[in-house]
Design a protein around this motif. Structure first.
Motif, PDB file in Angstrom:
ATOM      1  N   GLY A   1       8.734  -4.004  -3.307  1.00 17.49           N
ATOM      2  CA  GLY A   1      10.050  -3.580  -3.771  1.00 17.49           C
ATOM      3  C   GLY A   1      11.109  -4.099  -2.801  1.00 17.49           C
ATOM      4  O   GLY A   1      10.826  -4.373  -1.635  1.00 17.49           O
TER       5      GLY A   1
ATOM      6  N   TRP B   1      13.968   0.835 -10.400  1.00 18.00           N
ATOM      7  CA  TRP B   1      14.276   1.489 -11.674  1.00 18.00           C
ATOM      8  C   TRP B   1      15.109   2.733 -11.444  1.00 18.00           C
ATOM      9  O   TRP B   1      14.861   3.488 -10.495  1.00 18.00           O
ATOM     10  CB  TRP B   1      12.974   1.917 -12.379  1.00 18.00           C
ATOM     11  CG  TRP B   1      12.259   0.755 -12.957  1.00 18.00           C
ATOM     12  CD1 TRP B   1      11.290   0.015 -12.348  1.00 18.00           C
ATOM     13  CD2 TRP B   1      12.475   0.167 -14.244  1.00 18.00           C
ATOM     14  NE1 TRP B   1      10.893  -1.007 -13.188  1.00 18.00           N
ATOM     15  CE2 TRP B   1      11.597  -0.929 -14.354  1.00 18.00           C
ATOM     16  CE3 TRP B   1      13.317   0.462 -15.315  1.00 18.00           C
ATOM     17  CZ2 TRP B   1      11.552  -1.729 -15.486  1.00 18.00           C
ATOM     18  CZ3 TRP B   1      13.259  -0.336 -16.450  1.00 18.00           C
ATOM     19  CH2 TRP B   1      12.388  -1.426 -16.526  1.00 18.00           C
TER      20      TRP B   1
ATOM     21  N   ASP C   1      13.350  -2.711  -1.220  1.00 14.13           N
ATOM     22  CA  ASP C   1      13.589  -1.862  -0.051  1.00 14.13           C
ATOM     23  C   ASP C   1      12.693  -2.210   1.128  1.00 14.13           C
ATOM     24  O   ASP C   1      13.011  -1.873   2.260  1.00 14.13           O
ATOM     25  CB  ASP C   1      13.388  -0.386  -0.415  1.00 14.13           C
ATOM     26  CG  ASP C   1      12.022  -0.122  -1.056  1.00 14.13           C
ATOM     27  OD1 ASP C   1      11.613  -0.940  -1.906  1.00 14.13           O
ATOM     28  OD2 ASP C   1      11.377   0.871  -0.697  1.00 14.13           O
TER      29      ASP C   1
ATOM     30  N   ILE D   1       0.881  -1.176   0.000  1.00 17.84           N
ATOM     31  CA  ILE D   1       0.000   0.000   0.000  1.00 17.84           C
ATOM     32  C   ILE D   1       0.914   1.220   0.000  1.00 17.84           C
ATOM     33  O   ILE D   1       1.929   1.252   0.694  1.00 17.84           O
ATOM     34  CB  ILE D   1      -1.009  -0.018   1.161  1.00 17.84           C
ATOM     35  CG1 ILE D   1      -0.334  -0.307   2.495  1.00 17.84           C
ATOM     36  CG2 ILE D   1      -2.101  -1.048   0.859  1.00 17.84           C
ATOM     37  CD1 ILE D   1      -1.273  -0.148   3.683  1.00 17.84           C
TER      38      ILE D   1
ATOM     39  N   ASP E   1      -1.303   3.710   2.174  1.00 17.54           N
ATOM     40  CA  ASP E   1      -0.774   3.663   3.538  1.00 17.54           C
ATOM     41  C   ASP E   1      -0.805   5.110   4.039  1.00 17.54           C
ATOM     42  O   ASP E   1      -0.029   5.933   3.557  1.00 17.54           O
ATOM     43  CB  ASP E   1       0.669   3.121   3.436  1.00 17.54           C
ATOM     44  CG  ASP E   1       1.305   2.825   4.777  1.00 17.54           C
ATOM     45  OD1 ASP E   1       0.716   3.179   5.814  1.00 17.54           O
ATOM     46  OD2 ASP E   1       2.411   2.241   4.774  1.00 17.54           O
TER      47      ASP E   1
ATOM     48  N   TYR F   1       2.460   4.980   0.278  1.00 18.74           N
ATOM     49  CA  TYR F   1       2.427   6.160   1.141  1.00 18.74           C
ATOM     50  C   TYR F   1       1.799   7.307   0.377  1.00 18.74           C
ATOM     51  O   TYR F   1       2.143   7.541  -0.799  1.00 18.74           O
ATOM     52  CB  TYR F   1       3.855   6.583   1.524  1.00 18.74           C
ATOM     53  CG  TYR F   1       4.506   5.708   2.572  1.00 18.74           C
ATOM     54  CD1 TYR F   1       3.862   5.438   3.781  1.00 18.74           C
ATOM     55  CD2 TYR F   1       5.776   5.194   2.367  1.00 18.74           C
ATOM     56  CE1 TYR F   1       4.479   4.648   4.745  1.00 18.74           C
ATOM     57  CE2 TYR F   1       6.395   4.408   3.332  1.00 18.74           C
ATOM     58  CZ  TYR F   1       5.734   4.137   4.525  1.00 18.74           C
ATOM     59  OH  TYR F   1       6.339   3.369   5.468  1.00 18.74           O
TER      60      TYR F   1
HETATM   61  N1  MSP Z   1       3.860   2.234   2.480  1.00 17.32           N
HETATM   62  C1  MSP Z   1       4.976   1.366   2.269  1.00 17.32           C
HETATM   63  C2  MSP Z   1       4.510  -0.041   1.951  1.00 17.32           C
HETATM   64  C3  MSP Z   1       3.600  -0.653   2.956  1.00 17.32           C
HETATM   65  S1  MSP Z   1       3.067  -2.218   2.484  1.00 17.32           S
HETATM   66  C4  MSP Z   1       2.331  -2.854   3.824  1.00 17.32           C
HETATM   67  C5  MSP Z   1       5.837   1.899   1.136  1.00 17.32           C
HETATM   68  N2  MSP Z   1       5.257   2.732   0.305  1.00 17.32           N
HETATM   69  S2  MSP Z   1       5.980   3.505  -0.898  1.00 17.32           S
HETATM   70  O1  MSP Z   1       4.951   4.279  -1.523  1.00 17.32           O
HETATM   71  O2  MSP Z   1       7.104   4.206  -0.422  1.00 17.32           O
HETATM   72  O3  MSP Z   1       6.600   2.455  -1.860  1.00 17.32           O
HETATM   73  C6  MSP Z   1       5.804   1.542  -2.514  1.00 17.32           C
HETATM   74  C7  MSP Z   1       6.567   0.687  -3.487  1.00 17.32           C
HETATM   75  O4  MSP Z   1       7.133   1.452  -4.540  1.00 17.32           O
HETATM   76  C8  MSP Z   1       7.692  -0.084  -2.841  1.00 17.32           C
HETATM   77  O5  MSP Z   1       7.518  -1.458  -3.153  1.00 17.32           O
HETATM   78  C9  MSP Z   1       8.922   0.454  -3.505  1.00 17.32           C
HETATM   79  O6  MSP Z   1       9.889  -0.531  -3.678  1.00 17.32           O
HETATM   80  C10 MSP Z   1       8.384   0.903  -4.842  1.00 17.32           C
HETATM   81  N3  MSP Z   1       9.276   1.853  -5.486  1.00 17.32           N
HETATM   82  C11 MSP Z   1       9.551   3.144  -5.133  1.00 17.32           C
HETATM   83  N4  MSP Z   1      10.489   3.643  -5.979  1.00 17.32           N
HETATM   84  C12 MSP Z   1      10.854   2.706  -6.889  1.00 17.32           C
HETATM   85  C13 MSP Z   1      11.676   2.670  -8.045  1.00 17.32           C
HETATM   86  N5  MSP Z   1      12.437   3.689  -8.407  1.00 17.32           N
HETATM   87  N6  MSP Z   1      11.655   1.535  -8.794  1.00 17.32           N
HETATM   88  C14 MSP Z   1      10.835   0.470  -8.502  1.00 17.32           C
HETATM   89  N7  MSP Z   1      10.048   0.476  -7.441  1.00 17.32           N
HETATM   90  C15 MSP Z   1      10.193   1.479  -6.495  1.00 17.32           C
HETATM   91  O7  MSP Z   1       6.975   1.526   1.048  1.00 17.32           O
END
Ligand code: MSP
Length: 531
Positions: free
Chosen positions: A259, A291, A261, A13, A52, A15
């Motif tokens: 991801g 990416w 991270d 989910i 989230d 942010y």
């Molecule tokens: N809120 C948390 C996840 C909670 S799940 C119970 C979160 N959110 S996020 O919005 O920061 O990231 C969401 C997803 O986007 C993550 O899986 C993260 O790896 C992915 N990505 C963010 N930047 C990215 C790239 N540059 N490339 C590929 N995916 C990346 O973490």
């Protein structure tokens, strides 16, 4: 135990501190492909995504926007729903952590953990990164920063702790018993050695801000945003109602795609919370890579964020899906570049797939009275092509069973290549006068191969595949994977509509190398498709 034919896939989910970008679009598109493929295979699918919305990071973003957190999250969450609509994502539900159904579930899980003596009150004194929403030990810091490069701040506050230490051995046993619990395998090893290295109890509540789910019976505390967020995968199934239809059918989840991270939160904390609450852990966590943009880390401060809507509008939705899922093996990092995007579009889609479909369908239109031709006896090359396309289903299924999305596409494109070579070798246009029966056989073998290929590309490129299947007059009910053979095979004599191109080629100004004129080419495509 979830129902045998059920399949539950989730995205993280997102942010709501910022607008959606390519990273979010990537995870969601991959999950959409996984969900579509499972549906085509006859599974009962539940596909969940959402936002989230709690925690310090979101609270801070709201205050910077001079908005109340709820109004702010309402607005940003809507942008994620809008992106999902524009990408024609087939999610069955969209969960927001500010919804009552979610809060109730988080509090129920908390109470369950307390009842099982898994949570105790103490004081947290240590480092915290708001950007990562993560606690760090002193020993983990590098040059005063989190290992992710995020700034950290010193936090000292009353806090509840989860007895994570106690779950080290059960976690190691879980990884051992379910070797595919973490994919790809390289990531699994990272997690296993992290857990082997020893676990500390985890702070699971915060007291220095209020934007979160209140801790039951102690509202001075809000639940740590990761415990709150991870629970979404169950609250969306109606947890704490474990007897309800959704929970019984779909828990445990088949795969949480995340991801790299955020793998640790999913592969260590989440199963530990679940085991501690007496619940079944998910079946798999798949961690994909990150990416970069033309070799650079994507970040707002560098001003190189890729807007998924702009990509879709410039190159097309199916083209964007194809590129992202094909360019790198799912699990590896990848580099986005417009040159690579255009190369994939022109070579794989326009030249290979598009051209195959176009030339076969136009030959049938011109030479077979626009009807599916009647094959005569099949020769060795015809059988070889049909066998290769029939064998694709098993190859693609095997790849999809481990979320090897690019491997599935590679297998399909291998057969596209074989079909193009078969056209050249058989030269059906030359058979028109000399041997019309043979021409009909060749065109039939090709048409039915294209049908199989299009059935298999549906999950990846839904719109283009549907248009190809329309041109082959394949009825809707014959578009599932069990129709690849048998009753689904094309019926000679069926009337076919006039062929139209499915994959446009990017037009390049004369005399320029393919990679030189990307910007201009993209504009040319945009104007040619919008006129
Ligand atoms: N809120 C948390 C996840 C909670 S799940 C119970 C979160 N959110 S996020 O919005 O920061 O990231 C969401 C997803 O986007 C993550 O899986 C993260 O790896 C992915 N990505 C963010 N930047 C990215 C790239 N540059 N490339 C590929 N995916 C990346 O973490």
């Amino acid at each position: 135990m979830s129902a045998a034919d059920a399949f539950y896939v989730t995205t993280p989910i997102y942010y709501v501190n910022d607008a959606p970008h390519i990273g979010h679009a990537y995870t969601t598109l991959a999950c959409d492909t996984i969900a579509r493929f499972a549906r085509l295979g006859g599974r009962r699918v539940r596909f969940l995504t959402g936002t989230d919305e709690h925690g310090q990071k979101v609270e801070k973003a709201a205050s910077e926007a001079k908005m109340a957190p709820q109004a702010f999250t309402d607005e940003v969450s809507e942008r994620f729903r809008d992106l999902a609509r524009r990408m024609r994502i087939t999610n069955d539900d969209f969960i927001r952590t500010t919804e009552p159904r979610h809060r109730i579930g988080v509090q129920a899980l908390w109470r369950e953990l307390v009842a099982r003596d898994q949570i105790y009150l103490g004081t947290y004194a240590g480092w915290y990164s708001v950007r990562d929403e993560s606690f760090y030990a002193e020993s983990e810091l590098i040059d005063g920063k989190a290992p992710t490069g995020a700034p950290v701040e010193w936090v000292e506050e009353p806090s509840y702790f989860f007895r994570l230490r106690a779950w080290q051995q059960p976690l190691l046993e879980l990884y051992e018993a379910q070797p595919d619990f973490i994919l790809p395998a390289s990531r699994r090893n990272e997690v296993v050695s992290f857990v082997r290295g020893g676990l500390q109890d985890l702070s699971v509540s915060r007291t220095s801000f209020a934007w979160g789910v209140p801790v039951p019976d102690d509202p001075e505390h809000v639940v740590y945003v990761w415990l709150d967020a991870l629970t979404n995968y169950m609250t969306a199934l109606g947890y704490p109602d474990r007897d309800g239809e959704a929970y019984r059918t779909f828990w445990p989840a088949d795969v949480h795609v995340v991801g790299k991270d955020i793998l640790r939160f999913h592969a260590v904390f989440w199963p530990a919370f679940l085991l501690a609450a007496g619940l079944e852990p998910p079946r798999r966590i798949f961690a994909h890579g990150w990416w970069t943009n033309e070799g650079q880390k994507i970040s707002k401060s560098l001003g190189n964020v890729i807007d998924p809507i702009e990509l879709i509008e410039t190159y097309g939705l199916d083209q964007t899906r194809y590129f992202l899922l094909r360019e790198v093996p799912f699990g590896n990092d990848g580099d986005f570049s417009r040159a690579a995007m255009v190369r994939r579009m022109n070579r794989d889609l326009a030249n290979d797939y598009g051209n195959l479909v176009q030339r076969v369908l136009s030959m049938i239109q011109r030479n077979c009275d626009g009807r599916v031709p009647e094959p005569d006896e099949l020769g060795a090359p015809d059988r070889a092509l049909l066998d290769a396309s029939a064998a694709l289903l098993a190859r693609v299924r095997d790849a999809m069973a481990v979320q090897a999305l690019s491997r599935a596409l590679e297998a399909i494109f291998e057969v596209i290549g074989a079909a193009n070579r078969y056209v050249d070798a058989q030269a059906p246009w030359a058979l028109r006068k000399s041997d019309p029966k043979r021409m009909a056989t060749v065109l039939f073998a090709l048409a039915d191969t294209i049908r199989r290929i299009a059935l298999l590309t549906q999950a990846f490129m839904p719109d283009a595949s549907a248009r190809i299947l329309d041109q082959l007059a394949v009825p809707d009910e014959a578009r599932t994977l069990d129709c690849l053979d048998g009753a689904g095979v094309l019926r000679p004599g069926t009337r076919l509509p006039s062929p139209v191109g499915v994959f446009p080629r990017l037009i390049q100004p004369q005399g320029h190398a393919e990679t030189d004129a990307i910007g201009a080419a993209a504009l040319a495509l945009k104007s040619s498709t919008s006129s």
